[in-house]
Design a protein around this motif. Structure first.
Motif, PDB file in Angstrom:
ATOM      1  N   ASP A   1      19.944 -40.388  -2.623  1.00 45.99           N
ATOM      2  CA  ASP A   1      18.837 -41.349  -2.497  1.00 45.99           C
ATOM      3  C   ASP A   1      17.482 -40.656  -2.450  1.00 45.99           C
ATOM      4  OD1 ASP A   1      20.749 -43.310  -2.405  1.00 45.99           O
ATOM      5  OD2 ASP A   1      20.839 -43.356  -0.211  1.00 45.99           O
ATOM      6  N   THR A   2      17.488 -39.382  -2.151  1.00 40.26           N
ATOM      7  CA  THR A   2      16.212 -38.675  -1.974  1.00 40.26           C
ATOM      8  C   THR A   2      15.711 -38.059  -3.272  1.00 40.26           C
ATOM      9  OG1 THR A   2      16.845 -38.166   0.306  1.00 40.26           O
ATOM     10  CG2 THR A   2      15.064 -36.858  -0.647  1.00 40.26           C
ATOM     11  N   LEU A   3      16.627 -37.565  -4.099  1.00 42.30           N
ATOM     12  CA  LEU A   3      16.229 -36.857  -5.313  1.00 42.30           C
ATOM     13  C   LEU A   3      15.933 -37.847  -6.437  1.00 42.30           C
ATOM     14  CD1 LEU A   3      15.915 -34.038  -6.640  1.00 42.30           C
ATOM     15  CD2 LEU A   3      18.242 -34.348  -7.510  1.00 42.30           C
ATOM     16  N   VAL A   4      14.836 -37.585  -7.156  1.00 46.94           N
ATOM     17  CA  VAL A   4      14.450 -38.406  -8.301  1.00 46.94           C
ATOM     18  C   VAL A   4      14.190 -37.471  -9.470  1.00 46.94           C
ATOM     19  CG1 VAL A   4      12.782 -40.049  -9.230  1.00 46.94           C
ATOM     20  CG2 VAL A   4      13.437 -40.175  -6.815  1.00 46.94           C
ATOM     21  N   MET A   5      14.812 -37.766 -10.611  1.00 42.24           N
ATOM     22  CA  MET A   5      14.579 -36.985 -11.824  1.00 42.24           C
ATOM     23  C   MET A   5      13.551 -37.719 -12.671  1.00 42.24           C
ATOM     24  SD  MET A   5      16.660 -34.469 -11.306  1.00 42.24           S
ATOM     25  CE  MET A   5      16.624 -33.635 -12.884  1.00 42.24           C
ATOM     26  N   ILE A   6      12.423 -37.051 -12.945  1.00 42.78           N
ATOM     27  CA  ILE A   6      11.366 -37.650 -13.778  1.00 42.78           C
ATOM     28  C   ILE A   6      11.777 -37.486 -15.234  1.00 42.78           C
ATOM     29  CG2 ILE A   6       8.928 -37.547 -14.406  1.00 42.78           C
ATOM     30  CD1 ILE A   6       8.381 -36.393 -11.624  1.00 42.78           C
ATOM     31  N   LYS A   7      11.847 -38.624 -15.954  1.00 41.35           N
ATOM     32  CA  LYS A   7      12.445 -38.619 -17.282  1.00 41.35           C
ATOM     33  C   LYS A   7      11.481 -38.185 -18.386  1.00 41.35           C
ATOM     34  CE  LYS A   7      16.341 -40.246 -15.678  1.00 41.35           C
ATOM     35  NZ  LYS A   7      17.543 -39.381 -15.621  1.00 41.35           N
ATOM     36  N   ASP A   8      10.177 -38.281 -18.183  1.00 41.24           N
ATOM     37  CA  ASP A   8       9.252 -37.950 -19.268  1.00 41.24           C
ATOM     38  C   ASP A   8       8.514 -36.664 -18.950  1.00 41.24           C
ATOM     39  OD1 ASP A   8       7.091 -38.532 -17.506  1.00 41.24           O
ATOM     40  OD2 ASP A   8       7.396 -40.664 -17.913  1.00 41.24           O
ATOM     41  N   SER A   9       7.662 -36.248 -19.877  1.00 43.97           N
ATOM     42  CA  SER A   9       6.932 -34.987 -19.709  1.00 43.97           C
ATOM     43  C   SER A   9       5.446 -35.207 -19.443  1.00 43.97           C
ATOM     44  CB  SER A   9       7.110 -34.120 -20.963  1.00 43.97           C
ATOM     45  OG  SER A   9       6.632 -34.821 -22.103  1.00 43.97           O
ATOM     46  N   THR A  10       5.075 -36.420 -19.097  1.00 39.35           N
ATOM     47  CA  THR A  10       3.667 -36.684 -18.800  1.00 39.35           C
ATOM     48  C   THR A  10       3.263 -36.021 -17.490  1.00 39.35           C
ATOM     49  OG1 THR A  10       4.302 -38.732 -17.689  1.00 39.35           O
ATOM     50  CG2 THR A  10       3.715 -38.889 -20.027  1.00 39.35           C
ATOM     51  N   PRO A  11       1.968 -35.728 -17.306  1.00 34.61           N
ATOM     52  CA  PRO A  11       1.523 -35.091 -16.058  1.00 34.61           C
ATOM     53  C   PRO A  11       1.895 -35.927 -14.845  1.00 34.61           C
ATOM     54  CG  PRO A  11      -0.206 -35.001 -17.702  1.00 34.61           C
ATOM     55  CD  PRO A  11       0.851 -35.864 -18.285  1.00 34.61           C
ATOM     56  N   VAL A  12       2.290 -35.232 -13.769  1.00 37.99           N
ATOM     57  CA  VAL A  12       2.742 -35.898 -12.550  1.00 37.99           C
ATOM     58  C   VAL A  12       1.550 -36.140 -11.646  1.00 37.99           C
ATOM     59  CG1 VAL A  12       4.233 -35.703 -10.516  1.00 37.99           C
ATOM     60  CG2 VAL A  12       5.022 -34.855 -12.734  1.00 37.99           C
ATOM     61  N   ASP A  13       1.405 -37.388 -11.202  1.00 42.35           N
ATOM     62  CA  ASP A  13       0.337 -37.764 -10.278  1.00 42.35           C
ATOM     63  C   ASP A  13       0.918 -37.779  -8.869  1.00 42.35           C
ATOM     64  OD1 ASP A  13      -1.806 -38.716  -8.918  1.00 42.35           O
ATOM     65  OD2 ASP A  13      -1.971 -40.617 -10.034  1.00 42.35           O
ATOM     66  N   ARG A  14       0.491 -36.839  -8.026  1.00 39.17           N
ATOM     67  CA  ARG A  14       1.045 -36.728  -6.683  1.00 39.17           C
ATOM     68  C   ARG A  14       0.794 -37.983  -5.857  1.00 39.17           C
ATOM     69  NH1 ARG A  14       2.901 -32.015  -4.278  1.00 39.17           N
ATOM     70  NH2 ARG A  14       3.321 -33.480  -2.595  1.00 39.17           N
ATOM     71  N   LYS A  15      -0.292 -38.703  -6.154  1.00 33.81           N
ATOM     72  CA  LYS A  15      -0.616 -39.872  -5.354  1.00 33.81           C
ATOM     73  C   LYS A  15       0.407 -40.983  -5.524  1.00 33.81           C
ATOM     74  CE  LYS A  15      -5.587 -38.938  -5.630  1.00 33.81           C
ATOM     75  NZ  LYS A  15      -6.909 -39.459  -6.102  1.00 33.81           N
ATOM     76  N   GLN A  16       1.087 -40.991  -6.673  1.00 41.22           N
ATOM     77  CA  GLN A  16       2.054 -42.053  -6.928  1.00 41.22           C
ATOM     78  C   GLN A  16       3.460 -41.686  -6.460  1.00 41.22           C
ATOM     79  OE1 GLN A  16       1.890 -43.079 -11.059  1.00 41.22           O
ATOM     80  NE2 GLN A  16      -0.296 -43.590 -11.016  1.00 41.22           N
ATOM     81  N   LEU A  17       3.641 -40.499  -5.903  1.00 37.83           N
ATOM     82  CA  LEU A  17       4.973 -40.060  -5.489  1.00 37.83           C
ATOM     83  C   LEU A  17       5.229 -40.437  -4.051  1.00 37.83           C
ATOM     84  CD1 LEU A  17       5.149 -36.476  -7.052  1.00 37.83           C
ATOM     85  CD2 LEU A  17       5.841 -38.657  -8.063  1.00 37.83           C
ATOM     86  N   ASN A  18       6.490 -40.718  -3.748  1.00 37.34           N
ATOM     87  CA  ASN A  18       6.925 -41.018  -2.386  1.00 37.34           C
ATOM     88  C   ASN A  18       7.048 -39.707  -1.618  1.00 37.34           C
ATOM     89  OD1 ASN A  18       8.251 -41.717  -0.005  1.00 37.34           O
ATOM     90  ND2 ASN A  18       9.559 -43.238  -1.016  1.00 37.34           N
ATOM     91  N   PRO A  19       6.313 -39.536  -0.518  1.00 35.65           N
ATOM     92  CA  PRO A  19       6.361 -38.238   0.197  1.00 35.65           C
ATOM     93  C   PRO A  19       7.732 -37.936   0.802  1.00 35.65           C
ATOM     94  CG  PRO A  19       5.113 -39.868   1.447  1.00 35.65           C
ATOM     95  CD  PRO A  19       5.385 -40.495   0.105  1.00 35.65           C
ATOM     96  N   ASN A  20       8.575 -38.944   0.925  1.00 35.03           N
ATOM     97  CA  ASN A  20       9.906 -38.724   1.517  1.00 35.03           C
ATOM     98  C   ASN A  20      10.967 -38.407   0.474  1.00 35.03           C
ATOM     99  OD1 ASN A  20       8.969 -39.287   4.152  1.00 35.03           O
ATOM    100  ND2 ASN A  20       9.110 -41.501   3.732  1.00 35.03           N
ATOM    101  N   LYS A  21      10.545 -38.272  -0.754  1.00 39.22           N
ATOM    102  CA  LYS A  21      11.502 -37.987  -1.811  1.00 39.22           C
ATOM    103  C   LYS A  21      11.184 -36.653  -2.480  1.00 39.22           C
ATOM    104  CE  LYS A  21      12.827 -42.753  -2.953  1.00 39.22           C
ATOM    105  NZ  LYS A  21      14.252 -42.575  -2.574  1.00 39.22           N
ATOM    106  N   ALA A  22      12.150 -36.145  -3.191  1.00 35.98           N
ATOM    107  CA  ALA A  22      11.990 -34.891  -3.937  1.00 35.98           C
ATOM    108  C   ALA A  22      12.081 -35.216  -5.414  1.00 35.98           C
ATOM    109  CB  ALA A  22      13.062 -33.883  -3.523  1.00 35.98           C
ATOM    110  N   TYR A  23      11.137 -34.674  -6.219  1.00 35.35           N
ATOM    111  CA  TYR A  23      11.073 -34.994  -7.644  1.00 35.35           C
ATOM    112  C   TYR A  23      11.249 -33.718  -8.461  1.00 35.35           C
ATOM    113  CZ  TYR A  23       9.064 -39.421  -6.059  1.00 35.35           C
ATOM    114  OH  TYR A  23       8.853 -40.614  -5.450  1.00 35.35           O
ATOM    115  N   ILE A  24      11.986 -33.848  -9.544  1.00 32.43           N
ATOM    116  CA  ILE A  24      12.145 -32.732 -10.486  1.00 32.43           C
ATOM    117  C   ILE A  24      11.834 -33.253 -11.872  1.00 32.43           C
ATOM    118  CG2 ILE A  24      13.762 -31.096 -11.530  1.00 32.43           C
ATOM    119  CD1 ILE A  24      15.322 -31.022  -8.975  1.00 32.43           C
ATOM    120  N   GLN A  25      11.002 -32.500 -12.601  1.00 30.70           N
ATOM    121  CA  GLN A  25      10.669 -32.843 -13.983  1.00 30.70           C
ATOM    122  C   GLN A  25      11.118 -31.694 -14.875  1.00 30.70           C
ATOM    123  OE1 GLN A  25       6.491 -32.837 -15.236  1.00 30.70           O
ATOM    124  NE2 GLN A  25       6.814 -34.862 -16.156  1.00 30.70           N
TER     125      GLN A  25
END
Length: 1882
Positions: A1642-1666
């Motif tokens: 539930d914590t890990l999120v895989m970002i599917k595209d290669s667009t620049p990542v905006d930190r403001k739109q990310l959930n601080p309780n989750k981990a993202y990998i692009q």
């Protein structure tokens, strides 16, 4: 040249043995045997005369009694002989066996420990208490000898079963043939209404073969009420007839086997359909309205039963597919049949299972079969009989062991017998669908009668309800009906008459009845089958009160036809009047009586016999009849069928019948094989008197035996054992054959046996006397006449001459057989020697029986056999070497001579061995064949039970003589004389005296020496395995328990030590697991099969590997020698043999030997000891390796305990159970206890081998004081230290050597001791802590800084490499060492405690890094980052940095990242080069790390710090073995090997550019040759890969981590290098799985595209990998230098990925609005690097306009077309695919649409002019390339693609015409010469 060399070697070998006469053993034992030697001989049995004895073994009978005819009946001779053969005990030759008791071992314990806060381990008491070296030596000697394992080979893997040629398999005991067995139990037969008794019959049918494959089984489940309906027709009910369960046998399982169930009822009036109607219309559930009707039906049934109870009628039937039920039984417990019956089949179920091969016949059916013996019990319900008004429920289960209360097919109770009275089970006799080649083994005499059809259609009578009464008659009187017909269910066991079922109102009924008859043992011409035909009146008429039977007629069939049992199809006429007198003597065609329809055949029937008495084969029957005619008691002429043979023609006819035996059918011959061979051997043994003349049938009988043996071997239907022997013949010889019995009435004048053999009585007596006074070694040389033996012989002859004479006349079978083998000619001779094994074993068994008779008269061994027989044996052995297939007979001859040594004069047998070896060497066979033959031959002979006594082991010197006279046993304290020294050294050489004294041993060791000199692995392996197997048997022989006996046996193999020492160059001393035989691996899951082995020279050069136990001195002595020719496992076999001899040899003898040994020889010995330590070092085994080891041992156990010849016999005598110990009968799945036990055995092997070496080194050190020897002793002591305890004397005795600057042993010692400091075993850890503290203590005043460095390096290596490293135990050990320092009162006033404390703190910090590494074991990239960081931290400590670089290299190698592993070693080599350049100034050496930048620019980071910070010649820094020129070369060579494995062959060239100058400077031309050979292979690989275009490099991905949960990784980007052809989903799936386990799904999120990542739109309780796929990026100027694929994939720092976008925010849009953003990433280091991921340190971005995107796309298409068109080997499919996307695309943004969008009009914006023109030019080139491609395709297509080509051409022309206006339109402004175009910034 090679063959010439081998011939020379063999010639020397033969000359050294062939010219030597072996000792006359019998003479030696009689005259030269000493009292002490005699006592030793007694330890081994002293050649008992019954060593190979014959004994009777009772037959295993399945039934409680043998199946035999009733007593009181006089039997025919043939029947009598058959019954005797089936009931008499087996006669087997067997050796005397001995057993061993099993010694149970103890297991090691383990405990859990914590760090410093806990109490330290218990300290070793008296650690510093020894006052002198002598006291310490004595203590260590006592400790080493305590708790030693007596048998070294019990700890070592057993010989490979495939290699154990000396195993002679014991044939299976003859048994009655039984197929796969299935028990079927009838649970219920239920109808909707129950009104009458019902009867069931079951049988198996093979639908494919159209054959009934079992007899009938009858059962019923009638209630007592219904049984009472039939009581008037049932005399009594035997228990056997109440059986409800039957065991069916299936030899050939098939998917077409059906169980057919037939249901009958009592005959009643009406058709079957009328009888069925009540069951369909009435139901029990409707009891209210049908009760009266049902009761009425029951009364009717009772009435019919009372009147017609003996007659049956068919009612219903059903089928069940047996195989479908069995296959589905693993899936479902209950199987319900749902198809229509009266012929309905069970529902089709998918078949599963594997084919099974019959034990006696190969199955050739291709369908997959299930395992009939292993399915789960299943219940079958058949519920569709008669429109679902009947239900049959059966239970089916496999039968592995015969259940209790079971009856055989003859109704004899089977074992085991039930203690309580239970329901009986019947065995149902099988009629196999194909032939079963198993000889008869029990008496069985059954006849099956099958009435088939009757035709009364043309008879104008009212007879329509027809039944046949069948009787087996012994005469014509009605009372002669014999009660031999087997009964059915619920009745008597045997009946005298049976009625067939009635088909209502049918004048031509078909019958399905089966009559089973127990044939009398003696049949006469009066025995016949009588058939009486009746019409049955179903309804009693008013005027009828008598019987319901109306006689129609009779027929009969005599059982014998001219003394032969009648079987087959018959069509009999029917007689209408009373049977005539003596009708049974004739066939039904003869008597002149009234016949139905004019003597026409009206009744068809079939008769089959299942008999082990009646041969049913003309040739066999004729042979047996004539043989019995010879025995007397017959009246001539003898009648055989229509032929009458007078006495004067008996011999001729008998010979013809013997010749015709081979013409009999194979099945019949096999069934009666034992009887046929017995009769032929009787004819060979004893001449016959026929018509007053002696007829010698021996030759023709022998030829017939040869013909039968040949035909059985050539039959494809019969199997052979692993030695190529026909299994049937091997079984006969082992179990059945016995010398023919002498005639019972030899003095009877009527006997036809001749009373004389080949010689007269005088000749026989002379032969016996001659055999006693001649030398057995050479029958032509008379022996001395004054021996005590002669007097004994004369007494025997005078007292028992008559008895011996009579016996000799009768027991000459072996002599006659040998004579026939000698005098045979032509094809008979060729086949006799082709299958010589049969006649050899026949000779041996007959000789053994002969000797067992002679033993009753105390005949000496030399006199057991005549000189003529010995001459014949000599001739036979000589002929064997001359036959074409000598190599096939070689093993058989070896076993023959093996057996002769137990029966004949041993000296005579030795001469046979000598002659055979000499003749074999003279044969023109291939060298491998010759060597293999000799070794197999000798290996079998040496596996003899009394091999040690035969080799006179007791005459070998077990201890060193002290004077030239061997008889003086006292040892002088002075020095030996020169002669004594030479004699001691000669004991370890293969001298002529040794070969003569110890003949068999000498032959075998000579073969070994010659094989090793040939430098071929194949020869050496075979010879080494022979020695290894032999010593293994000695070691586990209970007779060799006493040390003095072991010393004598070991002395027998002292020349083996010399051979091994001289063969060190051929050994492979790879460090590997000594038990599993696999090379050492870094982890349990390593796949070593795909990793090429590291070259020996490379392995030796890398001497600093902490796991490599070879010291520098040993390495220097090994460098430059020839490459190893023996495999690692073979080398270990040879080494363990060496260790065994050293373990058991006399200490004084070894000491004298090492004292007198030349220095060069001593150095070789020390080198050999070093190799031993390396090979038998303890390794942790993986479960997979253990399972393979267990399987091999289990297979060997079965082979050994099954084999009763040679090694099989020996292993049984010495206790095979102990040899296979704890691994007997274990499953594949190992439990923890089993793993612990195996680990314990492996550890004990390492311990014992090290102790043997240490014992030997102690002996050497006491007499030799050479410095190098002491160094090597100390080094090996270090190696032993980990496995053996109490090695603290190393520090005391050799402290000066240990801590001097040049010594390498300090590093080894620290490495080993630290390894055992982490051991979970308390005792190991305790001793290791004490040893490590002693090292620190004794180095304090010497070179403590060196020890500190080595301990730190060792721990770093241990942490990085060891897979079994346990941190908690090591922390506990550090605490214990600190306790030693605190408690050492003598050193409290020194700096030692503080220095120790500082060192331990450093070690603890390294352990802290280890904890972090453990956390990331599953994340290889993070783990390598951490190891890289640790290595980076040791930048100022080159030794430690080198260690960690090696650790990283090994980790990469384990993951098959060969390129990164190579880079780690290149960095390590650059580090070494940096410090070598500071020490030495040689032009051929690299100038630091700068020289390596052609390999990789990353290497520059290894540049050393300045000299003022660190000096390499102080404090032991850079003093490791790698910081040498040889170490540098070793690192680089290993790197080159890894680059080659990784496919980077160009880098191999760059590496060798650094190595070659060093090799040239050292003039190492051998290595230079090897180096250039490797370079050639690398360049060849480059050429091959370029030509085939199959080269694959890495794939790269950008991976970004976002989120606080990632810690240090948050917002960091990396470039990941993955293997070639790695797709994005693969790496995405891998990282997602790993981090999901870390953080949760539930914590890990895989970002599917290669667009620049905006930190403001990310959930601080989750981990993202692009993750984004990236490609290497190069500027235009770079592409000029990067021409090849390698250059475009090597030294990469910049990568690019693209992101499509539109101004509107959508990623995709129309062509004119599609933009693209290019992102270029730069990494900190260049790929490939020491890691597989590198930080991104710079990012650049620029956007492409739509027209620029179009230009880029068109350029790409054009390039692809150009490449595909101009390939050297064009790919037509690829070219057509590109063309289809270029000229065939009319939509989806094809080229035409691109042109129409961007070129249709000239742009209004002048800034776009240049882009417009560039795109126009791109299209011009594109259309040109399309034309070339279309033309190229024209030459590639096949004839069926012409239309496709025309379509492509048309599309191309259309595209060109459409593009022409746009391509010809130019922008005028661009072509004005005055205006210069402006350069626009993008």
């Amino acid at each position: 040249m090679q063959r010439c060399r081998i011939l020379c070697l063999l010639g020397d070998c033969e000359g050294s043995t062939g010219g030597l006469e072996p000792l006359d053993l019998e003479e030696f034992f009689m005259s030269q045997l000493k009292s002490g030697d005699s006592a030793l001989m007694q330890e081994f049995g002293d050649f008992p005369d019954d060593d190979l004895k014959v004994e009777q073994v009772e037959k295993e009978c399945r039934t409680i009694r043998h199946s035999v005819p009733e007593d009181g009946v006089e039997l025919d001779p043939h029947v009598r002989d058959c019954i005797k053969s089936y009931t008499q005990p087996w006669l087997v030759k067997s050796p005397t066996l001995a057993t061993l008791t099993d010694d149970s071992g103890h297991t090691l314990t383990s405990s859990d420990f914590n760090l410093r806060c806990l109490t330290p381990d218990k300290r070793v008491e008296g650690l510093l208490a020894f006052s002198s070296h002598e006291e310490l030596d004595r203590f260590n000697q006592e400790t080493r000898q305590g708790n030693r394992h007596p048998e070294l080979f019990a700890l070592y893997p057993p010989p490979d079963e495939d290699d154990t040629v000396e195993i002679r398999p014991v044939p299976d005991c003859p048994r009655e043939h039984i197929g796969e067995r299935v028990m079927i139990r009838c649970l219920s037969i239920k109808f909707e209404i129950e009104i009458e008794p019902i009867f069931a019959t079951m049988a198996l049918y093979d639908l494919k073969e159209k054959k009934k494959i079992s007899e009938n089984f009858y059962c019923d489940l009638n209630s007592e009420q219904f049984k009472n309906f039939l009581k008037n027709h049932t005399d009594h009910i035997d228990p056997s007839s109440t059986a409800k369960s039957a065991i069916f046998s299936i030899t050939y399982p098939s998917t077409d086997i059906y169980l057919v169930i037939k249901i009958e009822k009592v005959l009643q009036q009406g058709e079957i359909s009328d009888c069925v109607d009540p069951y369909v219309t009435l139901r029990e559930c409707d009891s209210g309205k049908n009760k009266d009707k049902i009761e009425k039906l029951r009364n009717q049934a009772d009435s019919f039963c009372q009147r017609l109870g003996r007659y049956r009628m068919p009612f219903a039937w059903a089928t069940v597919n047996i195989m479908e039920v069995i296959n589905s039984a693993t899936l479902e417990r209950d199987i319900t049949d749902s198809e229509n019956t009266k012929g309905g089949k069970s529902s089709s179920i998918e078949r599963r299972g594997l084919p099974r091969r019959n034990s006696e016949r190969y199955s050739t059916i291709d369908e997959p079969f299930c395992n009939v013996s292993g399915f789960k019990p299943a219940t079958i319900t058949i519920s569709t009989i008669i429109k679902q008004v009947c239900s049959i429920k059966l239970d089916m289960s496999p039968v592995n062991d015969t259940p209790t209360s079971c009856l055989s097919t003859e109704l004899i109770p089977l074992k085991p017998v039930a203690e309580k009275s239970t329901r009986l089970i019947k065995e149902v006799l099988e009629f196999p669908s194909s032939e079963v080649y198993v000889p008869h083994n029990i008496y069985r005499n059954l006849l099956y009668v099958y009435p088939q059809r009757l035709n009364f259609v043309n008879r104008l009578t009212s007879a329509r309800n027809i039944t046949i009464k069948i009787q087996f008659m012994s005469g014509e009187d009605p009372t002669s009906a014999m009660c031999v017909i087997f009964g059915k269910s619920s009745g008597p066991e045997f009946l005298s008459e049976v009625y067939t079922p009635v088909t209502y109102h049918n004048k031509s009924p078909d019958f399905y009845e089966e009559l089973k008859i127990a044939l009398p043992a003696r049949l006469t011409e009066r025995h016949h089958l009588l058939f009486t035909f009746f019409h049955i009146s179903c309804q009693q008429k008013q005027n009828q009160s008598g019987s319901c039977e109306t006689l129609i007629g009779y027929s009969w069939l005599p059982i014998l036809n001219i003394d032969r049992l009648q079987t087959g199809q018959y069509c009999l006429p029917i007689i209408l009047e009373r049977l005539p007198v003596n009708y049974s003597l004739h066939t039904p065609e003869v008597p002149p009586v009234k016949w139905m329809e004019g003597h026409k055949g009206l009744f068809n029937l079939e008769i089959q016999a299942v008999s082990s008495v009646h041969t049913q084969d003309n040739h066999l029957e004729r042979f047996f009849t004539l043989c019995h005619a010879l025995e007397g008691g017959v009246i001539f002429p003898v009648r055989i069928r229509e032929e009458k043979i007078p006495e004067n023609k008996l011999e001729h006819e008998l010979k013809l019948s013997i010749i015709a035996l081979s013409s009999s059918s194979l099945e019949a011959l096999v069934l009666f094989l034992h009887r046929v061979l017995d009769k032929l051997f009787t004819l060979i043994m004893q001449p016959m008197v026929i018509a007053g003349q002696t007829a010698n049938l021996a030759q023709i009988a022998f030829e017939s035996v040869v013909s039968i043996v040949n035909s059985l071997h050539n039959s494809q239907e019969l199997i052979r054992d692993q030695l190529g022997r026909n299994s049937l013949l091997a079984t006969y010889l082992y179990w059945v054959f016995r010398l023919p019995d002498p005639p019972r009435d030899m003095q009877n004048a009527g006997s036809r046996y001749s009373t004389m053999g080949r010689a007269t009585a005088a000749t026989v007596g002379s032969m016996l006397l001659q055999s006693r006074i001649r030398s057995s070694s050479n029958p032509d040389i008379p022996g001395p006449h004054n021996s005590a033996e002669d007097d004994e012989v004369k007494n025997i002859l005078s007292a028992k001459v008559l008895t011996t004479f009579v016996f000799s006349l009768l027991q000459q079978f072996h002599e006659e057989l040998a004579l026939q083998m000698v005098v045979s000619t032509g094809v008979c001779r060729e086949n006799a020697y082709k299958y010589a094994w049969f006649f050899f074993e026949l000779l041996v068994k007959s000789m053994a029986q002969h000797v067992s008779q002679l033993d009753k008269y105390n005949i000496p061994r030399r006199s057991r056999f005549s000189d003529r027989f010995k001459d014949d044996i000599t001739t036979i052995v000589s002929v064997v070497t001359e036959v074409e297939q000598a190599e096939k007979v070689n093993i058989s001859l070896a076993f023959f001579l093996y057996d002769l040594m137990s029966l004949m004069d041993r000296g005579f047998v030795f001469h046979l061995v000598k002659n055979y070896c000499n003749q074999m060497s003279a044969k023109s066979v291939s060298m491998p064949t010759l060597i293999s033959m000799r070794l197999e031959f000798l290996r079998i002979l040496c596996s003899h039970e009394h091999y040690l006594n035969l080799s006179l082991f007791f005459s070998s010197p077990a201890s060193a003589p002290a004077s030239p006279c061997p008889s003086i046993s006292s040892q002088s304290s002075g020095s030996c004389s020169f002669q004594e020294q030479q004699r001691i050294l000669a004991l370890f050489e293969l001298s002529p005296e040794f070969k003569q004294q110890h003949y068999l041993t000498g032959l075998l060791l000579t073969e070994l020496s010659a094989a090793l000199d040939m430098e071929s692995e194949g020869y050496g392996k075979t010879s080494i395995n022979a020695i290894y197997s032999l010593l293994c048997a000695h070691d586990l022989d209970h007779r060799c328990i006493k040390p003095e006996v072991r010393a004598k046996v070991a002395a027998l193999y002292l020349p083996l030590v010399g051979i091994i020492i001289e063969s060190t160059n051929y050994l492979d001393f790879t460090v590997s697991d000594s038990r599993s035989g696999k090379n050492k691996s870094g982890g349990p899951d390593d796949d070593l099969e795909n990793v090429p082995p590291i070259n020996q020279s490379v392995a030796m050069a890398i001497a600093g590997n902490p796991f490599n136990t070879l010291g520098r001195n040993a390495l220097l002595s090994m460098q430059g020698k020839s490459i190893a020719t023996l495999a690692a496992d073979t080398s270990r076999h040879l080494l363990v043999c060496f260790l065994w001899v050293m373990k058991n040899a006399d200490r004084n003898l070894i000491q004298r030997w090492t004292t007198d040994m030349p220095p060069s020889q001593l150095n070789k010995l020390l080198e050999l000891l070093t190799i031993c330590i390396s090979c038998f070092e303890y390794r942790v085994l993986s479960t997979q390796a253990l399972q393979k080891s267990q399987q091999a041992k289990h297979q060997l156990e079965e082979a050994l305990l099954r084999g009763m010849g040679a090694r099989g016999e020996m292993m049984k005598r010495v206790g095979g159970d102990v040899f296979l110990g704890t691994l007997r009968n274990k499953a594949w799945n190992w439990t923890k206890a089993e793993l612990d036990q195996e680990a314990l055995i492996s550890g004990n092997l390492a311990t014992e081998s090290n102790l043997i070496v240490l014992d030997l080194l102690e002996t050497i050190v006491q007499v030799r004081t050479v410095l190098n020897t002491l160094k090597l002793f100390m080094y090996i002591s270090v190696c032993v230290c980990g496995c053996v305890y109490h090695r603290v004397c190393v520090c005391v005795q050799f402290g000066d050597l240990l801590f001097e600057e040049e010594a390498e042993q300090c590093a080894d010692l620290c490495q080993k001791v630290l390894q055992y400091c982490s051991s979970p075993v308390d005792e190991n850890r305790s001793q290791a802590c004490a040893t490590l503290y002693l090292i620190m203590r004794y180095s304090y005043s010497n070179n403590f800084s060196r020890v500190k460095m080595q301990v730190t390096m060792s721990l770093a290596s241990l942490v990085g490499k060891s897979s079994d490293f346990q941190e908690e135990y090591l922390r506990r050990s550090l605490r214990t060492i600190l306790a030693y320092a605190e408690e050492d009162t003598e050193m409290q006033n020194t700096q030692l405690p503080s220095q120790v404390d500082e060192l331990l703190r450093n070690l603890n910090s390294i352990l802290s890094d280890t904890v972090k590494m453990r956390e990331f074991q599953e994340d290889p990239e993070m783990l390598m980052d951490l190891m890289y960081r640790i290595a980076k931290g040791y930048q100022t400590s080159p030794d430690l940095r080198l260690t960690w670089l090696q650790n990283m290299a090994e980790k990469h190698n384990n993951r098959k990242c060969y390129t990164e592993s190579a880079m780690c070693l290149v960095h390590a080599a650059a580090l070494v080069a940096e410090y070598l350049s500071m020490l030495e100034d040689h032009k051929y050496l690299p100038v630091g790390s700068v020289t390596f930048q052609n390999i990789s620019p990353n290497v520059l980071e290894e540049s050393a710090v300045s000299d003022d910070i660190l000096s390499p010649d102080e404090d032991g820094v850079c003093s490791g073995r790698y910081f040498t020129e040889s170490g540098l070369v070793g690192l680089l060579e290993q790197a080159a090997e890894l680059f080659s494995n990784g496919g980077l062959y160009e880098a191999v060239n760059e590496v060798y550019k650094i190595i070659i100058p060093i090799l040239e400077a050292h003039r190492d031309f051998r290595k230079l040759a090897s180096t250039h050979d490797k370079l050639q292979r690398a360049f060849d690989n480059i050429i091959l890969k370029v030509m085939t275009e199959e080269r694959m490099f890495g794939t790269y991905f950008r991976v970004g981590f976002y989120g606080a949960k990632f810690g240090d990784l948050d917002e960091r980007e990396f470039i990941y290098k993955e293997p070639g052809i790695t797709h994005l989903p693969e790496i995405s799936h891998r990282l997602e799985n790993f981090y999901s386990q870390c953080f949760g799904d539930d914590t890990l999120v895989m970002i599917k595209d290669s667009t620049p990542v905006d930190r403001k739109q990310l959930n601080p309780n989750k981990a993202y990998i692009q993750i984004t796929y990236v490609e290497p990026y190069f500027d235009d100027y770079e592409m000029k230098d990067r021409l090849t694929n390698f250059e475009k994939n090597f030294n990469l720092r910049r990568f690019m990925y693209t992101t499509p976008f539109t101004k509107s925010g959508r990623p995709r849009g129309e062509l004119n609005e599609q933009y693209k953003r290019k992102t270029i990433l730069t990494t900190m280091h260049a790929f490939p690097y020491v890691k597989t991921r590198i930080n991104v340190i710079q990012k650049e971005e620029f956007d492409l306009t739509p027209i620029e995107v179009a230009i880029e796309d068109m350029q790409k298409k054009t390039r692809e077309l150009a490449v595909a068109t101009h390939r050297e080997q064009p790919d037509a499919k690829m070219l057509q695919m590109l063309l289809q996307g270029s000229v065939g695309a009319t939509v989806n943004q094809g080229p035409l649409e691109v042109a129409q969008v961007f070129l249709n009009e000239i742009p209004a914006d002048p800034k776009l002019f240049r882009h417009h023109n560039k795109l126009r030019l791109c299209f011009k080139e594109f259309i040109m390339r399309c034309g070339e491609a279309v033309e190229k395709n024209k030459h590639l297509i096949a004839s069926d693609q012409k239309e496709y080509q025309q379509e492509l051409k048309k599309n191309y022309n259309r595209l060109r015409e459409n593009l022409r206006p746009m391509l010809e339109r130019k922008i005028p402004e661009l072509y004005k010469p005055i205006i210069r175009p402006r350069l626009e910034n993008r």
